[in-house]
Every structure is written in C-alpha cells, then in structure tokens.
Design a protein around this motif. Structure first.
Motif, PDB file in Angstrom:
ATOM      1  N   ALA A   1     -13.830 -15.184   4.981  1.00  0.00           N
ATOM      2  CA  ALA A   1     -13.126 -14.760   6.193  1.00  0.00           C
ATOM      3  C   ALA A   1     -13.170 -13.233   6.373  1.00  0.00           C
ATOM      4  CB  ALA A   1     -11.686 -15.258   6.170  1.00  0.00           C
ATOM      5  N   GLY A   2     -12.950 -12.495   5.284  1.00  0.00           N
ATOM      6  CA  GLY A   2     -12.918 -11.049   5.375  1.00  0.00           C
ATOM      7  C   GLY A   2     -14.269 -10.458   5.749  1.00  0.00           C
ATOM      8  N   PHE A   3     -15.321 -11.118   5.314  1.00  0.00           N
ATOM      9  CA  PHE A   3     -16.677 -10.683   5.649  1.00  0.00           C
ATOM     10  C   PHE A   3     -16.915 -10.816   7.152  1.00  0.00           C
ATOM     11  CE2 PHE A   3     -21.343 -11.899   5.710  1.00  0.00           C
ATOM     12  CZ  PHE A   3     -21.798 -10.593   5.609  1.00  0.00           C
ATOM     13  N   PHE A   4     -16.544 -11.971   7.705  1.00  0.00           N
ATOM     14  CA  PHE A   4     -16.733 -12.186   9.135  1.00  0.00           C
ATOM     15  C   PHE A   4     -15.799 -11.286   9.948  1.00  0.00           C
ATOM     16  CE2 PHE A   4     -17.998 -16.729   7.826  1.00  0.00           C
ATOM     17  CZ  PHE A   4     -19.281 -16.292   7.540  1.00  0.00           C
ATOM     18  N   MET A   5     -14.640 -10.964   9.368  1.00  0.00           N
ATOM     19  CA  MET A   5     -13.678 -10.119  10.064  1.00  0.00           C
ATOM     20  C   MET A   5     -14.305  -8.806  10.527  1.00  0.00           C
ATOM     21  SD  MET A   5     -10.391  -8.134   8.478  1.00  0.00           S
ATOM     22  CE  MET A   5     -11.430  -7.040   7.508  1.00  0.00           C
ATOM     23  N   ILE A   6     -15.122  -8.191   9.665  1.00  0.00           N
ATOM     24  CA  ILE A   6     -15.602  -6.857  10.035  1.00  0.00           C
ATOM     25  C   ILE A   6     -16.528  -6.903  11.250  1.00  0.00           C
ATOM     26  CG2 ILE A   6     -15.257  -5.737   7.817  1.00  0.00           C
ATOM     27  CD1 ILE A   6     -18.181  -6.145   7.249  1.00  0.00           C
ATOM     28  N   PHE A   7     -17.227  -8.015  11.452  1.00  0.00           N
ATOM     29  CA  PHE A   7     -18.087  -8.084  12.641  1.00  0.00           C
ATOM     30  C   PHE A   7     -17.227  -8.181  13.902  1.00  0.00           C
ATOM     31  CE2 PHE A   7     -20.600 -10.080   9.205  1.00  0.00           C
ATOM     32  CZ  PHE A   7     -21.427  -9.003   9.008  1.00  0.00           C
TER      33      PHE A   7
ATOM     34  N   PHE B   1     -17.808 -30.140   3.967  1.00  0.00           N
ATOM     35  CA  PHE B   1     -17.613 -28.768   3.497  1.00  0.00           C
ATOM     36  C   PHE B   1     -17.850 -27.792   4.656  1.00  0.00           C
ATOM     37  CE2 PHE B   1     -19.504 -24.932   1.556  1.00  0.00           C
ATOM     38  CZ  PHE B   1     -18.459 -24.559   0.731  1.00  0.00           C
ATOM     39  N   ALA B   2     -18.922 -28.041   5.437  1.00  0.00           N
ATOM     40  CA  ALA B   2     -19.224 -27.178   6.580  1.00  0.00           C
ATOM     41  C   ALA B   2     -18.115 -27.274   7.629  1.00  0.00           C
ATOM     42  CB  ALA B   2     -20.572 -27.558   7.185  1.00  0.00           C
ATOM     43  N   ILE B   3     -17.708 -28.510   7.935  1.00  0.00           N
ATOM     44  CA  ILE B   3     -16.667 -28.705   8.949  1.00  0.00           C
ATOM     45  C   ILE B   3     -15.348 -28.074   8.491  1.00  0.00           C
ATOM     46  CG2 ILE B   3     -15.246 -30.448  10.111  1.00  0.00           C
ATOM     47  CD1 ILE B   3     -17.752 -32.285   9.959  1.00  0.00           C
ATOM     48  N   GLY B   4     -15.082 -28.172   7.193  1.00  0.00           N
ATOM     49  CA  GLY B   4     -13.828 -27.657   6.664  1.00  0.00           C
ATOM     50  C   GLY B   4     -13.790 -26.148   6.530  1.00  0.00           C
ATOM     51  N   THR B   5     -14.951 -25.527   6.259  1.00  0.00           N
ATOM     52  CA  THR B   5     -14.917 -24.088   5.991  1.00  0.00           C
ATOM     53  C   THR B   5     -15.272 -23.228   7.205  1.00  0.00           C
ATOM     54  OG1 THR B   5     -17.197 -24.157   5.188  1.00  0.00           O
ATOM     55  CG2 THR B   5     -15.449 -24.300   3.547  1.00  0.00           C
ATOM     56  N   ILE B   6     -16.226 -23.677   8.022  1.00  0.00           N
ATOM     57  CA  ILE B   6     -16.737 -22.797   9.080  1.00  0.00           C
ATOM     58  C   ILE B   6     -15.684 -22.459  10.148  1.00  0.00           C
ATOM     59  CG2 ILE B   6     -18.498 -22.501  10.857  1.00  0.00           C
ATOM     60  CD1 ILE B   6     -20.332 -24.204   9.009  1.00  0.00           C
ATOM     61  N   PRO B   7     -15.085 -23.473  10.820  1.00  0.00           N
ATOM     62  CA  PRO B   7     -14.101 -23.111  11.843  1.00  0.00           C
ATOM     63  C   PRO B   7     -12.921 -22.344  11.245  1.00  0.00           C
ATOM     64  CG  PRO B   7     -14.678 -25.426  11.995  1.00  0.00           C
ATOM     65  CD  PRO B   7     -15.239 -24.930  10.718  1.00  0.00           C
ATOM     66  N   ALA B   8     -12.480 -22.752  10.055  1.00  0.00           N
ATOM     67  CA  ALA B   8     -11.323 -22.090   9.442  1.00  0.00           C
ATOM     68  C   ALA B   8     -11.623 -20.635   9.150  1.00  0.00           C
ATOM     69  CB  ALA B   8     -10.917 -22.813   8.166  1.00  0.00           C
ATOM     70  N   SER B   9     -12.800 -20.352   8.560  1.00  0.00           N
ATOM     71  CA  SER B   9     -13.040 -18.948   8.207  1.00  0.00           C
ATOM     72  C   SER B   9     -13.298 -18.112   9.454  1.00  0.00           C
ATOM     73  CB  SER B   9     -14.170 -18.803   7.180  1.00  0.00           C
ATOM     74  OG  SER B   9     -15.256 -19.592   7.498  1.00  0.00           O
ATOM     75  N   ILE B  10     -13.907 -18.699  10.492  1.00  0.00           N
ATOM     76  CA  ILE B  10     -14.135 -17.924  11.713  1.00  0.00           C
ATOM     77  C   ILE B  10     -12.811 -17.638  12.426  1.00  0.00           C
ATOM     78  CG2 ILE B  10     -15.197 -17.973  13.995  1.00  0.00           C
ATOM     79  CD1 ILE B  10     -17.570 -19.335  12.811  1.00  0.00           C
ATOM     80  N   ALA B  11     -11.950 -18.658  12.508  1.00  0.00           N
ATOM     81  CA  ALA B  11     -10.660 -18.458  13.174  1.00  0.00           C
ATOM     82  C   ALA B  11      -9.827 -17.416  12.434  1.00  0.00           C
ATOM     83  CB  ALA B  11      -9.908 -19.780  13.254  1.00  0.00           C
ATOM     84  N   LEU B  12      -9.786 -17.526  11.101  1.00  0.00           N
ATOM     85  CA  LEU B  12      -9.030 -16.546  10.317  1.00  0.00           C
ATOM     86  C   LEU B  12      -9.624 -15.153  10.474  1.00  0.00           C
ATOM     87  CD1 LEU B  12      -8.142 -18.346   6.992  1.00  0.00           C
ATOM     88  CD2 LEU B  12      -6.571 -17.250   8.576  1.00  0.00           C
ATOM     89  N   ALA B  13     -10.961 -15.076  10.501  1.00  0.00           N
ATOM     90  CA  ALA B  13     -11.628 -13.784  10.643  1.00  0.00           C
ATOM     91  C   ALA B  13     -11.218 -13.122  11.951  1.00  0.00           C
ATOM     92  CB  ALA B  13     -13.135 -13.966  10.586  1.00  0.00           C
TER      93      ALA B  13
END
Lengths: 275, 291
Positions: free
Chosen positions: B167-173, B74-86
């Motif tokens: 993703a949207g949350f990380f986007m603002i940073f 779950f971590a491997i699948g969600t973390i890089p994807a949401s950071i890259a999208l962000a």
C-alpha cells in the motif's frame, strides 16, 4: 487536495484519528520486531517497560551464521548488477532516443516485453541456461538476467528524448563523436534519473529472494536474503529473539540509508513510476 | 552523419542489451513453450516429444487448480485493498494532518524492507500461543487460533502481509499525482457549491485514472510474481491452502525437478501476464480520461 477542500472541524479530527490509527497499525510489526531484538529472550513476548535492553541477540546471530560473508556477497551483487545496468541501459536508451535505424520500433517492443515477463517468472529456463553456461552457484548468475533492464532503458530513453537536439548538434560541430556526445551531454543532464534508477535497482536487488535462492547453493555466493532464510529456517529452531535480530541486521543498511535520505528515496521511487 | 553510420551506431549501441534480453527473456519464454511439449529427462532417458501430455496432466492436477484459484483469490483480496488504502493514505498525507512527515514514513517504510524480512517479522506476529496477535486477542478474551496453520485463515494472513507491504509503495504514485491536481479546479468547484466528496468523486478521482491504471498493472503483475513470503511463512501449506502459481512452479521445478511439467505451468503464468499486457494496451487505446 487543495486548501478549499481541506477537511474541517469534526471531519478533520476524525480523519486525523484515522490516519494515525493506520500509521500505528503500519509501524506495529516493526516496533514489535525492534522490541524483541533488543530485549532478552524471556521478554520477547512480555511487554514490561523495565525490561533490560541488550545487544546480545545481535552478537549471537552474527556468530551463528556467516553473515559477514553474506554482506560481502550482497554488496558485490548489488554493485556489479548496477554497474552493468548503467552501461547497458545508457547505450540502449541512447540508440532508441537519437538514432534512426531499421527495426527500431520492433526492437523497442521486444525490450518492453521484459516489463511484463520479468526474469522472476522464468526461473526454470534461466536455471537451465545458467547450468549450461557453467555459472550455477555464482554471484554473476544472480545478477545476469536483470542486467539488461527494460525498465531502465524505457526510463532513460524518455529522459534523453527531452534533451534539446541543439545541444547534441553543438557538440557534434565541436567535433565530438556520438559516444563523446553521450558522455558529455546526455549523461550529465540525466543525473537525477540515474540517481532514481540506482536507488530503485539497489533496493530491488538487495531484497530479491526467489531467484538467488534457486541459483545459489553455498556460503560463497549466497546473498543476505537467502542467508537469512537458511539461517532462520534450519540453524535456529525457533529462537525468535535471535531470528528477529538477524532480520533487522540484514535490513539495517537499507533502512538506515532510507531514514537518512528519505526525500531522495521517495522522489526516486516516484520518478521511476511516472512514465 | 550518413544514414548507414546512423544504422551502424544504432545497432551497435543496442547489441549488448539486446543480447542479454534475448538470452534471459525471449529465449527462455520460447524455450518454455518448447519444453512444455517434451517429457522430463530422467537418468539415461532423454526428453522425448509428448505433445500436449503435460497440459493434460495439468488439467487433471487438483493442486494446480487450487494454486490457480488461490492466486485469483489472492489477487482479488490484495489488489483492491492495497489500491484503496494507498489512495486513502495519499489523500491523508497530502492534507493538513498533524505529524504528516511521520505518517508518510510509517506508510512507506514496508516498501523498502525485503519481503523475506517482512515475512519473518509477520511470522512471529502470527505465532500461535505467544505471538503478538494472539496476545492482543487473548486480552479481548478470544480463544487461541493457529493463524498460519489452519486452512481457513492462512491465505488471508498472507494477504494482509502483502497489503501491508504494497500500500505504501502505491501511495507515493497517488501522492505525486495529487500534488499535480491544479488548485484552481478546486476553487472553481467550490464556487459552484460542489461538496468535498462530490469534488473527489467527479474531479480528483477521474484525474487520477492514469495513476490508478499504472498502479493496477503493477499490482496485478506483483500478485503473480511475488512469492517470497510464501516460502518463508507457509511453504504453500497447510494442505496447499497458500500455494500460489509461481510457488507451485518453484516446487515442481526445484523440489521434484520435473522441468517439463514446470514448463507447462510456466506457460499458464505467461498467458496470464500476456492477458494483463493486452488489457493494458486496450485501456491505453481508449485513454481513460487522460488530462
């Protein structure tokens, strides 16, 4: 990125298309939820432009569970938690920012522990503590573990440290006690940070679910999130129109506030993240 | 102010916050360790010291291992994807894209919705036969599939929801950081003839490193802290395919009321979070390309 490296020509068109495609994907589930909630059940999965609009799903959802009570509970929870947080966090941040005392750095490190180990993961022990304190199934118990917020202490300490000591000293010369200085100099100057913290805190506690689910057990203390889950998991079977209406209804205040104060929300989340 | 007055003020100001922190963070963390060495009291039988028995049970519990491996995937699948999208979202809405305001709003809105509401909406989205996903796929002639009900796809479906939410949350940073990248850097690089991609890779991205670290730490903590959607969408099923560590702790602690075993499981979670903290300190020590 600056103007020099702004996309041009075909790249620009491609990127715009990509951005819009992603945007469409991002709003799709929400649009779908709105469609289902505002149309009669038979149109919940049939997309016909002539489908009649209705508010009946909301009426039914409102009548099917004590949502009014859940709203009151959530508002009480959020207000109480925020009020306690503001007081505790202000006092602690002031101590760390402006007072010299033995054990300061150790205590600060102990505060920071909570940034990593949030109350969310200590559910088993905190449940035991609440039972021992006789606070099980109360609104106080939902908020209590979060009231001394390490995140808030850290955020405010950073802010207080940027306030010039001269202001502080001038107030002292005028004869203010340390608490008066805090109230008259530090708190007013940190107002934007308080706003940021308040918005983040309110949305966190409005949305919090697992801990309230565990510690509450009755209509009198359940917040909206738990009420919504109880409603959609047990009372309802699978009438999606009504469940979706209830879902939108419970989120509406936050969503409306967000749409009205978009800029403040985004800036607050930003400010809260940069540390 | 005298020194002793300083001391007294400092301690008194801290007292309320430290008391609550001790009661609901430090004490429970230590009590978890202690209780993980005891047995669960049953009826009239009080808890007794059993040493490492709970940990022994843990090593032989296939569901624990599955929850742990689910959580890692779950971590491997969600973390890089949401950071890259962000990052992608931030670059886009920071540029000259048409309808920028709307796009920012679209990307960010999932952040302020409760996870439980989001889960409800997506549950409907994934519904077999008449959910939106099924309808779209049917239009393309694909055969019907129970997305949340089959072991092979359930965890992936949960990951999609998480990425959508975060993703949207990380986007603002990233957006905040991008806005502080000095314009003269870009001008200098352009004069030197650096391509757009080269500039991003060699200048912008390294400058964003502190933000990436901050976002990464948050993403990792969230991967182990957020299970609201599991409760709503799958309850860990089918056949434990979506059981994450905290969800399993919740089940053991509050469905089976085995508090001792839940304590041992919590220790594993605390150890993971401790490792994340250490890694963060180690990185900050080395100051990844600060300024």
């Amino acid at each position: 990125m600056s103007q020099v490296y702004a996309a041009r020509g075909a790249t620009h068109a491609l990127e715009t298309a990509g951005a819009w495609l992603l945007g469409a994907l991002w709003v799709l589930p929400l649009v779908y939820a709105f469609w289902t909630a505002f149309h009669p059940g038979e149109f919940s999965t049939r997309f016909v432009l002539t489908a009649p609009l209705t508010l009946e799903n909301f009426v039914k959802a409102w009548a099917a569970a004590p949502f009014a009570r859940y709203f009151v509970n959530t508002v009480m929870l959020v207000t109480m938690t925020l009020a306690a947080q503001l007081v505790l966090v202000t006092l602690a941040a002031y101590a760390f920012a402006r007072f010299e005392f033995p054990g300061r750095s150790v205590l600060f490190a102990l505060v920071l522990v909570q940034l990593m180990i949030m109350p969310d993961v200590l559910i088993v022990e905190n449940y035991r503590t609440m039972a021992a304190l006789g606070l099980k199934d109360t609104i106080v118990a939902i908020g209590l573990p979060y009231m001394a917020s390490a995140f808030g202490i850290f955020l405010l300490r950073q802010t207080f440290k940027t306030i010039p000591r001269e202001l502080d000293e001038a107030a002292r010369v005028e004869g203010c006690t340390p608490l008066q200085v805090l109230w008259k100099v530090y708190v007013p100057l940190a107002r934007p940070v308080y706003l940021a913290y308040a918005l983040v805190s309110v949305s966190f506690h409005w949305n919090n679910f697992l801990w309230p689910l565990i510690i509450t057990n009755s209509v009198e203390s359940r917040p909206l999130t738990v009420g919504l889950q109880v409603f959609s998991a047990t009372d309802q079977g699978i009438d999606w129109s009504i469940i979706t209406a209830a879902t939108l209804m419970t989120t509406a205040p936050l969503l409306v506030a967000f749409l009205l104060f978009q800029r403040q929300f985004v800036q607050s989340f930003m400010r809260a993240g940069i540390r | 102010m005298t020194r002793s007055a300083q001391w007294l003020y400092g301690w008194l100001l801290l007292l309320p916050a430290i008391t609550l922190l001790a009661l609901f963070t430090h004490y429970p963390a230590l009590a978890t360790l202690w209780h993980s060495f005891l047995s669960t009291p049953k009826g009239a039988r009080p808890a007794t010291f059993v040493g490492l028995e709970n940990y022994h049970q843990l090593t032989e519990d296939p569901i624990f291992w599955q929850a742990l491996s689910n959580n890692l995937w779950f971590a491997i699948g969600t973390i890089p994807a949401s950071i890259a999208l962000a990052l992608l979202m931030a670059v886009w809405v920071n540029g000259r894209v048409a309808g920028r305001g709307f796009l920012r709003l679209a990307y960010f809105t999932p952040t302020i919705l409760p996870m439980i509401a989001v889960a409800n909406i997506w549950l409907f989205f994934y519904t077999p036969e008449y959910g939106l996903l099924e309808q779209i796929l049917k239009a393309f002639g694909a055969s019907s599939h129970n997305w949340l009900g089959s072991k092979s796809t359930a965890l992936t479906c949960i990951m999609v929801v998480t990425v959508w939410k975060e993703a949207g949350f990380f986007m603002i940073f990233y957006l905040a950081a991008l806005q502080s990248v000095a314009a003269n850097l870009a001008e200098a690089a352009a004069i030197e003839g650096a391509s757009r991609w080269y500039f991003f890779r060699r200048v912008t991205f390294p400058l964003l490193m502190p933000t990436t670290l901050f976002v990464l730490v948050n993403a990792v903590i969230n991967a182990f802290r957020l299970v609201d959607h599991i409760v709503v969408m799958t309850r860990g099923g089918p056949d434990n395919a979506t059981a994450l560590l905290l969800y399993y702790i919740y089940e053991i602690g509050f469905r089976f009321w085995d508090s001792a075993y839940a304590a041992a499981l919590t220790m594993v979670l605390l150890a993971i979070l401790g490792l994340v903290a250490l890694a963060q300190f180690w990185f900050l020590e080395r100051r990844v390309h600060y300024q």
